[in-house]
Design a protein around this motif. Structure first.
Motif, PDB file in Angstrom:
ATOM      1  N   ASN A 156       0.798  -1.140  -0.099  1.00  0.00           N
ATOM      2  CA  ASN A 156      -0.046   0.116   0.026  1.00  0.00           C
ATOM      3  C   ASN A 156       0.935   1.242   0.020  1.00  0.00           C
ATOM      4  O   ASN A 156       1.665   1.580   1.005  1.00  0.00           O
ATOM      5  CB  ASN A 156      -0.971   0.025   1.170  1.00  0.00           C
ATOM      6  N   PRO A 157       0.730   2.162  -1.128  1.00  0.00           N
ATOM      7  CA  PRO A 157       1.437   3.321  -1.167  1.00  0.00           C
ATOM      8  C   PRO A 157       1.606   4.306   0.180  1.00  0.00           C
ATOM      9  O   PRO A 157       2.386   5.148   0.218  1.00  0.00           O
ATOM     10  CB  PRO A 157       1.023   4.084  -2.557  1.00  0.00           C
ATOM     11  N   LYS A 158       0.201   4.285   0.646  1.00  0.00           N
ATOM     12  CA  LYS A 158       0.015   5.193   1.842  1.00  0.00           C
ATOM     13  C   LYS A 158       0.383   4.810   3.110  1.00  0.00           C
ATOM     14  O   LYS A 158       0.639   5.829   3.947  1.00  0.00           O
ATOM     15  CB  LYS A 158      -1.440   5.781   1.694  1.00  0.00           C
ATOM     16  N   GLY A 159       0.121   3.480   3.333  1.00  0.00           N
ATOM     17  CA  GLY A 159       0.206   3.203   4.714  1.00  0.00           C
ATOM     18  C   GLY A 159       1.810   2.790   5.008  1.00  0.00           C
ATOM     19  O   GLY A 159       2.626   3.028   4.299  1.00  0.00           O
ATOM     20  N   SER A 167      -1.447  -6.547  12.949  1.00  0.00           N
ATOM     21  CA  SER A 167      -2.648  -7.315  12.572  1.00  0.00           C
ATOM     22  C   SER A 167      -2.561  -9.006  13.161  1.00  0.00           C
ATOM     23  O   SER A 167      -3.378  -9.684  13.314  1.00  0.00           O
ATOM     24  CB  SER A 167      -2.910  -7.486  11.254  1.00  0.00           C
ATOM     25  N   ARG A 168      -1.103  -9.216  13.590  1.00  0.00           N
ATOM     26  CA  ARG A 168      -0.801 -10.498  13.932  1.00  0.00           C
ATOM     27  C   ARG A 168      -0.832 -10.556  15.501  1.00  0.00           C
ATOM     28  O   ARG A 168      -0.630 -11.587  16.174  1.00  0.00           O
ATOM     29  CB  ARG A 168       0.538 -10.999  13.424  1.00  0.00           C
ATOM     30  N   ARG A 257      -2.319 -12.766   0.940  1.00  0.00           N
ATOM     31  CA  ARG A 257      -3.362 -12.349  -0.037  1.00  0.00           C
ATOM     32  C   ARG A 257      -3.760 -11.143  -0.431  1.00  0.00           C
ATOM     33  O   ARG A 257      -4.527 -10.906  -1.141  1.00  0.00           O
ATOM     34  CB  ARG A 257      -4.638 -13.496   0.114  1.00  0.00           C
ATOM     35  N   TYR A 258      -3.518 -10.461   0.823  1.00  0.00           N
ATOM     36  CA  TYR A 258      -3.966  -9.019   0.862  1.00  0.00           C
ATOM     37  C   TYR A 258      -2.733  -7.952   0.974  1.00  0.00           C
ATOM     38  O   TYR A 258      -2.967  -6.832   1.806  1.00  0.00           O
ATOM     39  CB  TYR A 258      -4.961  -8.654   1.943  1.00  0.00           C
ATOM     40  N   PRO A 259      -1.750  -7.763   0.246  1.00  0.00           N
ATOM     41  CA  PRO A 259      -0.666  -7.001   0.344  1.00  0.00           C
ATOM     42  C   PRO A 259      -1.031  -5.621   0.108  1.00  0.00           C
ATOM     43  O   PRO A 259      -0.337  -4.785   0.688  1.00  0.00           O
ATOM     44  CB  PRO A 259       0.337  -7.299  -0.675  1.00  0.00           C
ATOM     45  N   GLY A 260      -2.174  -5.291  -0.735  1.00  0.00           N
ATOM     46  CA  GLY A 260      -2.446  -3.985  -0.956  1.00  0.00           C
ATOM     47  C   GLY A 260      -3.301  -3.099   0.127  1.00  0.00           C
ATOM     48  O   GLY A 260      -3.495  -1.982  -0.076  1.00  0.00           O
ATOM     49  N   LEU A 261      -3.739  -3.917   0.868  1.00  0.00           N
ATOM     50  CA  LEU A 261      -4.499  -3.266   1.938  1.00  0.00           C
ATOM     51  C   LEU A 261      -3.672  -2.103   3.056  1.00  0.00           C
ATOM     52  O   LEU A 261      -2.486  -2.193   2.854  1.00  0.00           O
ATOM     53  CB  LEU A 261      -5.387  -4.394   2.899  1.00  0.00           C
ATOM     54  N   GLY A 263      -4.128  -0.979   6.273  1.00  0.00           N
ATOM     55  CA  GLY A 263      -3.776  -1.065   7.746  1.00  0.00           C
ATOM     56  C   GLY A 263      -3.899  -2.387   8.429  1.00  0.00           C
ATOM     57  O   GLY A 263      -3.862  -3.608   7.681  1.00  0.00           O
ATOM     58  N   SER A 264      -3.892  -2.629   9.828  1.00  0.00           N
ATOM     59  CA  SER A 264      -4.049  -3.845  10.364  1.00  0.00           C
ATOM     60  C   SER A 264      -5.284  -4.296  10.653  1.00  0.00           C
ATOM     61  O   SER A 264      -5.654  -5.704  10.466  1.00  0.00           O
ATOM     62  CB  SER A 264      -3.414  -3.773  11.787  1.00  0.00           C
ATOM     63  N   ASP A 265      -6.303  -3.703  10.969  1.00  0.00           N
ATOM     64  CA  ASP A 265      -7.846  -3.918  10.922  1.00  0.00           C
ATOM     65  C   ASP A 265      -8.564  -4.327   9.861  1.00  0.00           C
ATOM     66  O   ASP A 265      -9.447  -5.219   9.931  1.00  0.00           O
ATOM     67  CB  ASP A 265      -8.467  -2.802  11.578  1.00  0.00           C
ATOM     68  N   ASP A 266      -8.022  -3.761   8.602  1.00  0.00           N
ATOM     69  CA  ASP A 266      -8.550  -4.123   7.401  1.00  0.00           C
ATOM     70  C   ASP A 266      -8.023  -5.613   6.975  1.00  0.00           C
ATOM     71  O   ASP A 266      -8.778  -6.367   6.419  1.00  0.00           O
ATOM     72  CB  ASP A 266      -8.488  -3.160   6.170  1.00  0.00           C
ATOM     73  N   ARG A 267      -6.773  -5.805   7.496  1.00  0.00           N
ATOM     74  CA  ARG A 267      -6.376  -7.250   7.154  1.00  0.00           C
ATOM     75  C   ARG A 267      -7.084  -8.112   8.030  1.00  0.00           C
ATOM     76  O   ARG A 267      -7.414  -9.330   7.610  1.00  0.00           O
ATOM     77  CB  ARG A 267      -4.700  -7.323   7.669  1.00  0.00           C
TER      78      ARG A 267
END
Ligand SMILES: *[C@@H]1O[C@H](CO)[C@@H](O)[C@H](O)[C@H]1NC(C)=O
Ligand SMILES: *[C@@H]1O[C@H](CO)[C@@H](O)[C@H](O)[C@H]1NC(C)=O
Ligand SMILES: *[C@@H]1O[C@H](CO)[C@@H](O)[C@H](O)[C@H]1NC(C)=O
Length: 503
Positions: A156-159, A167-168, A257-261, A263-267
């Motif tokens: 993610n370019p912004k995060g 997230s873990r 599977r979600y490298p583009g997300l 933050g942690s909570d969206d993961r």
């Protein structure tokens, strides 16, 4: 939204936080009065609670003094319960995983100290790297360093890729092998929890099932960008034990599977979606994606227990003229007395003077000129800005009302200054003192002016079982009083047929 102008606050608050509540009762009145010389309010104060309405000969000593529970006087540890499956969920069944960073740790740990009960709670603060040990650290949860996540993809370019580490946290906490856990609770280092209310909320749910419990953002745009179905991490969320177990098994693959997300909570949300577990929304978790003053929100809290407050460094201190930590310390007084009732709004009317009175118990009382319906009063006034810095009402995911610019329609706000519990009557007395703002004298309406009311006393019976029943707003009643410059209010359960009639 501007910072509050300096006013003469109740002088009790100028004392050292540790013993401020003991002062009126431990010292002779004379001493208190001289301490309080600068403020007339205090003179009222020293006599006021001895005249508790309908209590005959209350001596000062009968009213039980409330001590702010300081962290270093924690009660003895609760004996660890043997696994009793039918036992009601209590604090011991919760394990916290708190996301923190070494960079902000020195400041942010002071927020955690405000709500953490070292020997009654279990959990871990997860940091990105080691920090120096400080003197008060025994008052904090143990600290651990998150495992390395540099192998995970983050695009993610912004995060920031620390999102993966955070997230873990639930999975890493689970692997520590705590016993007899029902819920893992995730929060940030700038999240303030009300642990008893958290327990009240979680104990409604069966911890043997899969539950993902939290709340969405106040910002409509945030919810569009992320999801209305996502639990925002800063507001805190809870994951039941069996769900945490399956999450831990699949999470590392899921994250990849979600490298583009962002933050942690969206993961977490993405993995929950894969597991088919929807968000169970509880309105007491507060992400507070807003700027400015929380007054409007906290004066009109939903009819649900207040569980958390977040973005403590972003919003203004919740009480005027004190810093953020001091403000939350003050809130601990009502939390210790009657946590279930904190920020619960009730609305009543002073019919003879045509005023509307809104009580947010333990925090603020507001008096408005004129009669407003509950329907209006239960809408938060926009004393805050949207996360995208706009005051526009379309920016929020709930109804709000504007802050009136008309000088006659501005409410008079009375902030909590002190609260006590009266053993004999099983009743709390809380005191709220007017916060003076300059423009309030411009009103030319020919009707009684609330500015003459300097303080409000609120009497209420603590009700620890409030949330075991269907949610219902408390009722309040303005009581007659001979005390000058004082309004006396009773707050309590509404009668079955009782409702709030306008006229
Ligand atoms: C800090 O305290 C913890 C536990 O009290 C201890 O394990 C650790 O070695 C200490 N670290 C330093 C740098 O003193
Ligand atoms: C959310 O959407 C707004 C407006 O489109 C945009 O400016 C902002 O950067 C977005 N935020 C994130 C985290 O994607
Ligand atoms: C006080 O009143 C509440 C509400 O009726 C009740 O639940 C509680 O047990 C009472 N406490 C005491 C000490 O009598």
């Amino acid at each position: 939204m501007k910072s509050h102008p300096k006013v003469e606050d109740n002088c009790l608050w100028d004392q050292n936080m540790k013993n401020q509540f003991t002062i009126p009762w431990k010292f002779p009145k004379l001493v208190v009065s001289s301490i309080c010389l600068i403020s007339v309010l205090c003179l009222f104060y020293t006599v006021s609670f001895s005249n508790v309405p309908s209590s005959s000969n209350q001596e000062l000593g009968i009213i039980k003094t409330i001590h702010v529970v300081e962290q270093d006087t924690t009660p003895p540890p609760v004996p660890s319960p043997k696994s009793k499956p039918h036992e009601k969920t209590n604090l011991h069944h919760l394990v916290f995983g708190i996301a923190a960073s070494a960079r902000l740790w020195d400041r942010r740990k002071n927020y955690i100290k405000l709500w953490w009960k070292p020997r009654q709670m279990r959990g871990v603060v997860w940091l990105d790297k080691a920090v120096k040990n400080g003197s008060g650290d025994h008052l904090l949860p143990p600290v651990k360093i998150s495992s390395d996540t540099s192998e995970f993809k983050y695009k993610n370019p912004k995060g920031h890729r620390s999102a993966i580490r955070i997230s873990r946290i639930i999975s890493e906490t689970l692997r520590l092998g705590f016993k007899d856990v029902r819920w893992f609770v995730m929060g940030d280092d700038d999240t303030f929890f009300l642990p008893d209310n958290l327990v009240r909320v979680l104990s409604k749910y069966d911890h043997n099932q899969f539950y993902y419990i939290g709340s969405s953002s106040e910002s409509h745009l945030q919810n569009i960008n992320f999801s209305y179905g996502m639990a925002y991490g800063g507001g805190g969320f809870a994951i039941s034990y069996p769900l945490a177990k399956v999450l831990a098994k699949m999470q590392d693959r899921c994250i990849q599977r979600y490298p583009g997300l962002y933050g942690s909570d969206d993961r977490i949300h993405a993995c929950m979606a894969e597991l088919g577990v929807p968000l169970t929304k509880e309105p007491g978790f507060h992400q507070y994606d807003v700027y400015g003053s929380l007054l409007g929100l906290l004066a009109a809290h939903p009819v649900a227990p207040l569980v958390s407050l977040h973005h403590l460094d972003v919003v203004e201190p919740i009480f005027p003229n004190v810093n953020r930590v001091q403000a939350l310390k003050r809130l601990k007084v009502p939390i210790n007395l009657d946590s279930a009732a904190v920020m619960q709004q009730s609305v009543c009317y002073d019919k003879t003077r045509s005023w509307t009175v809104s009580v947010s118990w333990g925090y603020v009382v507001q008096i408005y000129r004129g009669i407003f319906s509950v329907r209006e009063m239960e809408m938060p006034a926009r004393t805050f800005l949207n996360w995208y810095r706009r005051a526009d009402y379309t920016g929020f995911s709930f109804n709000t009302r504007p802050v009136s610019r008309h000088s006659c329609q501005k409410p008079f706000s009375y902030f909590l200054s002190n609260a006590l519990y009266n053993d004999g009557k099983n009743q709390t007395a809380s005191e709220y003192v007017q916060h003076k703002v300059s423009s309030s004298s411009d009103c030319k309406w020919k009707m009684p002016d609330p500015s003459r009311i300097e303080r409000v006393e609120v009497y209420k019976r603590p009700d620890p079982n409030l949330w075991d029943k269907a949610p219902r707003r408390n009722c309040c009643r303005v009581l007659p009083t001979k005390k000058k410059s004082t309004m006396v209010i009773d707050v309590g359960v509404c009668g079955e047929d009782e409702f709030i009639e306008l006229r």
